[in-house]
Design a protein around this motif. Structure first.
Motif, mmCIF file in Angstrom:
data_model
loop_
_atom_site.group_PDB
_atom_site.id
_atom_site.type_symbol
_atom_site.label_atom_id
_atom_site.label_comp_id
_atom_site.label_asym_id
_atom_site.label_seq_id
_atom_site.Cartn_x
_atom_site.Cartn_y
_atom_site.Cartn_z
ATOM 1 N N SER A 22 -4.980 16.273 -7.421
ATOM 2 C CA SER A 22 -6.288 15.822 -7.666
ATOM 3 C C SER A 22 -7.454 16.204 -9.572
ATOM 4 O O SER A 22 -7.839 17.215 -8.502
ATOM 5 C CB SER A 22 -6.289 14.280 -6.813
ATOM 6 O OG SER A 22 -6.967 14.931 -5.846
ATOM 7 N N LYS A 61 1.420 4.234 4.879
ATOM 8 C CA LYS A 61 1.384 2.893 4.862
ATOM 9 C C LYS A 61 2.410 2.284 4.213
ATOM 10 O O LYS A 61 3.007 2.116 4.738
ATOM 11 C CB LYS A 61 -0.208 2.062 5.037
ATOM 12 C CG LYS A 61 -0.586 2.445 5.110
ATOM 13 C CD LYS A 61 -1.918 1.490 5.715
ATOM 14 C CE LYS A 61 -2.991 1.394 6.627
ATOM 15 N NZ LYS A 61 -4.600 1.261 5.873
ATOM 16 N N GLU A 66 -7.482 12.461 1.851
ATOM 17 C CA GLU A 66 -7.543 11.605 3.359
ATOM 18 C C GLU A 66 -6.817 10.037 3.225
ATOM 19 O O GLU A 66 -5.682 9.530 4.129
ATOM 20 C CB GLU A 66 -8.381 12.172 4.499
ATOM 21 C CG GLU A 66 -7.675 11.192 5.414
ATOM 22 C CD GLU A 66 -9.766 11.813 6.480
ATOM 23 O OE1 GLU A 66 -9.237 11.458 8.271
ATOM 24 O OE2 GLU A 66 -10.204 12.262 5.903
ATOM 25 N N LYS A 67 -7.266 9.576 2.113
ATOM 26 C CA LYS A 67 -7.047 8.337 2.498
ATOM 27 C C LYS A 67 -5.909 8.162 1.619
ATOM 28 O O LYS A 67 -5.285 7.188 1.486
ATOM 29 C CB LYS A 67 -8.205 7.779 1.285
ATOM 30 C CG LYS A 67 -9.828 7.115 2.233
ATOM 31 C CD LYS A 67 -10.779 6.599 0.561
ATOM 32 C CE LYS A 67 -11.982 6.761 1.405
ATOM 33 N NZ LYS A 67 -12.465 6.347 0.662
ATOM 34 N N ALA A 68 -5.426 8.984 0.722
ATOM 35 C CA ALA A 68 -4.268 9.017 0.164
ATOM 36 C C ALA A 68 -2.882 9.105 0.605
ATOM 37 O O ALA A 68 -1.613 8.164 1.183
ATOM 38 C CB ALA A 68 -3.900 10.544 -0.716
ATOM 39 N N ASN A 69 -3.271 10.069 2.157
ATOM 40 C CA ASN A 69 -2.197 10.659 2.634
ATOM 41 C C ASN A 69 -2.349 9.071 3.937
ATOM 42 O O ASN A 69 -1.110 8.741 3.928
ATOM 43 C CB ASN A 69 -2.612 11.745 3.908
ATOM 44 C CG ASN A 69 -2.089 12.791 3.058
ATOM 45 O OD1 ASN A 69 -0.503 13.100 2.456
ATOM 46 N ND2 ASN A 69 -3.207 13.534 3.438
ATOM 47 N N THR A 70 -3.290 8.250 4.450
ATOM 48 C CA THR A 70 -3.392 7.184 4.957
ATOM 49 C C THR A 70 -2.438 5.653 3.717
ATOM 50 O O THR A 70 -1.315 5.327 4.791
ATOM 51 C CB THR A 70 -4.558 6.661 5.436
ATOM 52 O OG1 THR A 70 -5.147 7.502 5.921
ATOM 53 C CG2 THR A 70 -4.455 5.266 6.153
ATOM 54 N N ALA A 71 -2.656 6.035 2.955
ATOM 55 C CA ALA A 71 -2.280 4.873 2.012
ATOM 56 C C ALA A 71 -0.512 5.450 1.661
ATOM 57 O O ALA A 71 0.928 4.147 1.698
ATOM 58 C CB ALA A 71 -1.999 5.093 0.700
ATOM 59 N N GLU A 95 -11.509 14.120 0.814
ATOM 60 C CA GLU A 95 -11.835 12.147 1.185
ATOM 61 C C GLU A 95 -10.785 11.544 0.532
ATOM 62 O O GLU A 95 -10.173 10.984 1.291
ATOM 63 C CB GLU A 95 -13.159 12.297 1.299
ATOM 64 C CG GLU A 95 -13.276 10.211 2.078
ATOM 65 C CD GLU A 95 -14.670 9.656 1.416
ATOM 66 O OE1 GLU A 95 -14.845 8.488 1.641
ATOM 67 O OE2 GLU A 95 -15.367 10.524 1.422
ATOM 68 N N ALA A 96 -10.673 12.204 -0.474
ATOM 69 C CA ALA A 96 -9.620 11.090 -1.371
ATOM 70 C C ALA A 96 -8.129 11.208 -1.037
ATOM 71 O O ALA A 96 -6.862 10.518 -0.967
ATOM 72 C CB ALA A 96 -9.809 11.759 -3.032
#
Length: 249
Positions: A122, A179, A171-176, A168-169
């Motif tokens: 990224s 889902k 981690e958010k991308a992994n969560t998204a 942080e980005a």
């Protein structure tokens, strides 16, 4: 009738002129429809002839798998009764072996033969980099430092903040991604996608061509308990979900 520069027409002449005009208009529209129909028919004939060779190959392949002779071979055998009609089904054995091999390769892990992961490479936009740089400068602004040390500390703090932002980005991308994977997996199960893909592979090894149409829309009915005042009721809802269809030759 003409009287000088003024043309006078009787009611019958006016009616006849309107009929002639209407007839001419209808003839022109019919000519356009005929030209359009002729063009469509010509295109259809071209498409039919273009796929005839491929369809003949499909039919030959299907006969080989089923152990059947083609029309020309049947005609020759009818003429020459001495020829044997025994068909050695070697093709079906090879087709089944190819099918099993492809299925083993594609679905080694049946539960997740596909995956969704975020890109680890990224990049931070230039505007956000500028904001991080300004924040690093403001943090070190109250301290009295020589310019060289200050610039070094600012750069180190800037790099640290960029790494934190990227982590942080990610981690958010992994969560998204997780889902989205759960949602797609639910769609695949409801659409019976595994069976449809296997059908496509079967056609591919049998005919040489296999196609599957994805992202078709299906209606799914599901029930949900909902509260209405002091009571709970089981209501039925509908949702639009993607589906999968094997295209037949």
């Amino acid at each position: 009738m003409e009287h000088g520069l003024v043309m006078v027409a009787t009611p019958d002449e006016v009616t006849q002129a309107e009929l002639d005009s209407s007839l001419d208009k209808e003839c022109r529209e019919q000519a356009v429809r005929d030209a359009f129909a002729s063009d469509l028919y010509s295109r259809w004939q071209g498409y039919r002839e273009a796929r005839r060779e491929v369809e003949d190959e499909w039919l030959d392949a299907l006969r080989a798998v089923k152990g059947e002779y083609g029309p020309e071979q049947e005609k020759v055998m009818e003429q020459q009764q001495a020829l044997s009609r025994v068909f050695i089904k070697i093709t079906a054995t090879k087709v089944n072996a190819a099918y099993s091999r492809l299925i083993d390769l594609l679905f080694q892990n049946v539960d997740s033969f596909w995956d969704i992961v975020p890109s680890p490479l990224s990049d931070i936009p230039a505007s956000i980099k500028q904001q991080i740089r300004m924040m690093a400068i403001q943090e070190l602004l109250p301290y009295r430092l020589d310019p060289r040390t200050r610039n070094q500390l600012i750069q180190e703090r800037n790099d640290e903040m960029e790494r934190e932002l990227l982590a942080e980005a990610l981690e958010k991308a992994n969560t998204a991604a997780m889902k989205m994977k759960r949602l797609i997996k639910d769609y695949l199960i409801n659409a019976n996608a595994l069976t449809e893909i296997k059908k496509m592979v079967r056609e591919q090894v049998t005919l040489g061509t296999g196609c599957i149409k994805v992202a078709t829309l299906n209606t799914r009915n599901h029930e949900k308990w909902e509260s209405e005042g002091d009571e709970w009721k089981l209501n039925e809802h509908q949702s639009i979900e993607p589906g999968y269809v094997v295209l037949k030759g």
